[in-house]
Write a protein that holds these residues in place. Structure first.
Motif, mmCIF file in Angstrom:
data_model
loop_
_atom_site.group_PDB
_atom_site.id
_atom_site.type_symbol
_atom_site.label_atom_id
_atom_site.label_comp_id
_atom_site.label_asym_id
_atom_site.label_seq_id
_atom_site.Cartn_x
_atom_site.Cartn_y
_atom_site.Cartn_z
ATOM 1 N N ARG A 19 -27.779 -3.220 -31.382
ATOM 2 C CA ARG A 19 -28.009 -3.590 -32.701
ATOM 3 C C ARG A 19 -29.605 -2.918 -32.849
ATOM 4 N N ARG A 62 -30.123 -4.237 -40.211
ATOM 5 C CA ARG A 62 -29.841 -3.676 -39.015
ATOM 6 C C ARG A 62 -28.585 -4.233 -38.369
ATOM 7 N N GLU A 63 -28.135 -5.609 -38.480
ATOM 8 C CA GLU A 63 -27.229 -5.999 -38.210
ATOM 9 C C GLU A 63 -26.069 -5.626 -38.741
ATOM 10 N N ALA A 112 -25.423 -2.163 -36.950
ATOM 11 C CA ALA A 112 -25.217 -2.324 -35.605
ATOM 12 C C ALA A 112 -23.490 -2.560 -35.602
ATOM 13 N N ARG A 152 -33.771 -4.141 -29.323
ATOM 14 C CA ARG A 152 -33.462 -3.558 -30.607
ATOM 15 C C ARG A 152 -33.683 -2.074 -30.293
#
Length: 548
Positions: free
Chosen positions: A391, A512-513, A516, A548
């Motif tokens: 992620r 970002r999640e 990912a 991360r």
């Protein structure tokens, strides 16, 4: 002279005529020859396998004028009296009607006196398990230390009901059910002696229905001869016993294997309108599936199944279309439904529902095939040796490689879903609303609903709604409506995102999640795994605090 039924006419009169019980016959012959005859015997076994007959033969072997001998003559007066049941020193007692303590007290008092004509007083008590507990207790002392001239022979079909104190005082012999080959050979000899012509199908029916009992087999033969006379065919047997046409049974198996629900219902209608017993039809269907499992799992199924060669070939051919695991699953389902049918006041409706479930049952994928697919996937992973993206961390593949395209970059929007309907979530929701209000109420609570690249992605904020939509009922209904709206099958991905407390998750982290997740879904190894195993992504979980 009055007619003598076949079961009595062909009753064995010597040890050599007893069939299928060689272990008992040899032990008793050796005991008589060596002079080691016990004072109490217990013969246990199923009905009609020779317990009482062997008891009578043992009595003749001990009482014969030329004996004690293992081969009684059957010619002397004592042997003839025992055969006719008129010997004053051989007492045959029915345990069911003489089960009380008063009868046993009388027996105990009479046992003290010497026999009138023979060497021994022999008491043959049939169905001895029917005696009451006080009666058994009254018999204990006499059974433990009987007079030298007294011998007890007990016969029972339920030895587990006899007190252990009685069992420990007897020599026990267990009689086996007779093999089908033994019954068949004996029936053929009797048919030849009686001058009867019986079809091969009729003979197989008798052997199957006898269930290892020679007396039952002879009683069935007597019944068939009484109806058909000296020449009996399959038609006469079907008329007497209401047999189900085996072709209907085979057609039902084919309909179940082909998931042909309409044909299954039609076959039940045929059986019902022909006046045949639905429960008998169901029993024949279960037996046919059992025979099919035996054929597929045993190298030499011959002794285990009693069917004609053409029926065996037909079942063998049917078995090629399904795996053993799938056929076993069908058999298990029908066995579970047997109790429902037995207790039902509407057997036709119950039978239809059971066979509907069987017709809708999906095939079982053998474990070997699953392992083979996993092996192919493992080989592909080993060849690529590329980790899944973490992620928020851009992937770093060698420039110019095929996997380099999976790095997170700003890309042009993907091509819309191509089918009978364009990419139109609002239009799809409107269509679902017109078909199922409960389903659309769930979909309207999702965060995102997108249709791209032959896949419908539904993202919820928490697990409760996604789990509800994954329920078999709602999931099946959703797939049905997708197929109807988009005019083709598409993959459905139901995802959920964890809802963080206010102020704990920034917009940047949410992005970002999302990035990912998209990279994981698009990863070539993930796509290859989905293709090989034929599955779909249920949920992607991203742990909090991961690197991360």
């Amino acid at each position: 002279m009055a007619y003598l039924v076949l079961a009595r006419k062909w009753r064995p009169q010597s040890f050599s005529e007893v069939m299928g019980q060689s272990h008992v016959v040899q032990a008793l012959q050796n005991a008589v020859r060596q002079g080691r005859v016990a004072h109490a015997y217990l013969f246990a076994g199923a009905r009609g396998v020779g317990k009482t007959s062997v008891a009578r033969i043992l009595a003749k072997a001990l009482e014969c004028e030329s004996g004690p001998t293992e081969t009684p003559c059957n010619q002397c007066p004592i042997c003839r009296e025992i055969t006719n049941g008129s010997s004053v020193d051989i007492y045959e007692i029915d345990g069911a009607s003489n089960r009380g303590i008063d009868e046993i007290r009388e027996l105990r008092e009479n046992a003290k006196y010497l026999p009138a004509k023979c060497r021994y007083k022999i008491y043959i008590i049939d169905e001895v398990h029917m005696l009451t507990e006080p009666a058994f207790n009254a018999l204990l002392k006499t059974l433990e230390e009987p007079p030298a001239h007294v011998i007890f022979i007990f016969a029972t079909t339920e030895p587990h009901k006899i007190p252990i104190t009685i069992l420990s005082r007897c020599q026990r012999y267990d009689f086996k059910r007779l093999p089908a080959s033994v019954i068949t050979g004996h029936l053929k000899a009797i048919i030849d002696q009686e001058g009867i012509k019986l079809s091969a199908g009729g003979l197989r029916f008798i052997v199957r229905e006898a269930e290892g009992s020679m007396r039952d087999a002879l009683s069935l033969l007597d019944r068939i001869i009484s109806y058909g006379g000296d020449e009996v065919g399959d038609e006469e047997i079907a008329a007497v016993f209401g047999l189900v046409d085996q072709r209907l049974v085979i057609e039902m198996i084919v309909a179940i294997f082909e998931h042909n629900l309409e044909r299954s219902i039609d076959l039940i209608y045929q059986v019902y309108t022909q006046g045949q017993d639905l429960k008998r039809f169901y029993a024949d269907l279960v037996e046919a599936l059992r025979n099919l499992v035996i054929i597929k799992t045993c190298r030499k199924p011959g002794p285990l199944i009693n069917i004609a060669d053409d029926e065996k070939e037909e079942l063998d051919r049917l078995g090629q279309a399904k795996s053993t695991e799938t056929i076993y699953l069908y058999l298990q389902l029908l066995l579970q439904g047997w109790e429902e049918l037995r207790r039902s006041s509407q057997p036709r409706l119950t039978l239809e529902m059971i066979l509907m479930r069987a017709s809708l049952l999906q095939d079982v994928v053998p474990v070997e095939k699953i392992l083979e697919k996993i092996s192919i996937l493992a080989s592909a992973i080993k060849e690529n040796e590329s980790p899944l993206p973490v992620r928020g961390q851009p992937t770093a593949y060698p420039p110019g490689s095929d996997l380099d395209s999976c790095r997170y970059e700003e890309k042009d929007p993907e091509a819309p879903f191509v089918s009978g309907r364009p990419e139109d979530p609002e239009g799809f929701l409107g269509f679902v609303k017109s078909k199922s209000l409960p389903l659309v109420s769930i979909l309207q609570q999702c965060q995102r609903l997108t249709v791209k690249n032959d896949a419908l992605a539904i993202v919820f904020a928490d697990h409760s709604l996604s789990d509800l939509l994954k329920d078999s009922f709602y999931n099946a209904r959703l797939r049905e409506l997708c197929r109807e709206y988009y005019q083709r099958d598409i993959r459905i991905d139901i995802l959920s995102e964890s809802v963080a407390a206010p102020g704990r998750e920034t917009a940047e982290e949410t992005g970002r999640e999302r990035t990912a997740r998209e990279e994981i879904v698009k990863h070539p190894l993930v796509q290859e795994a989905l293709s090989i195993l034929g599955g779909h992504i249920e949920e992607i979980k991203i742990e909090k605090g991961a690197d991360r």
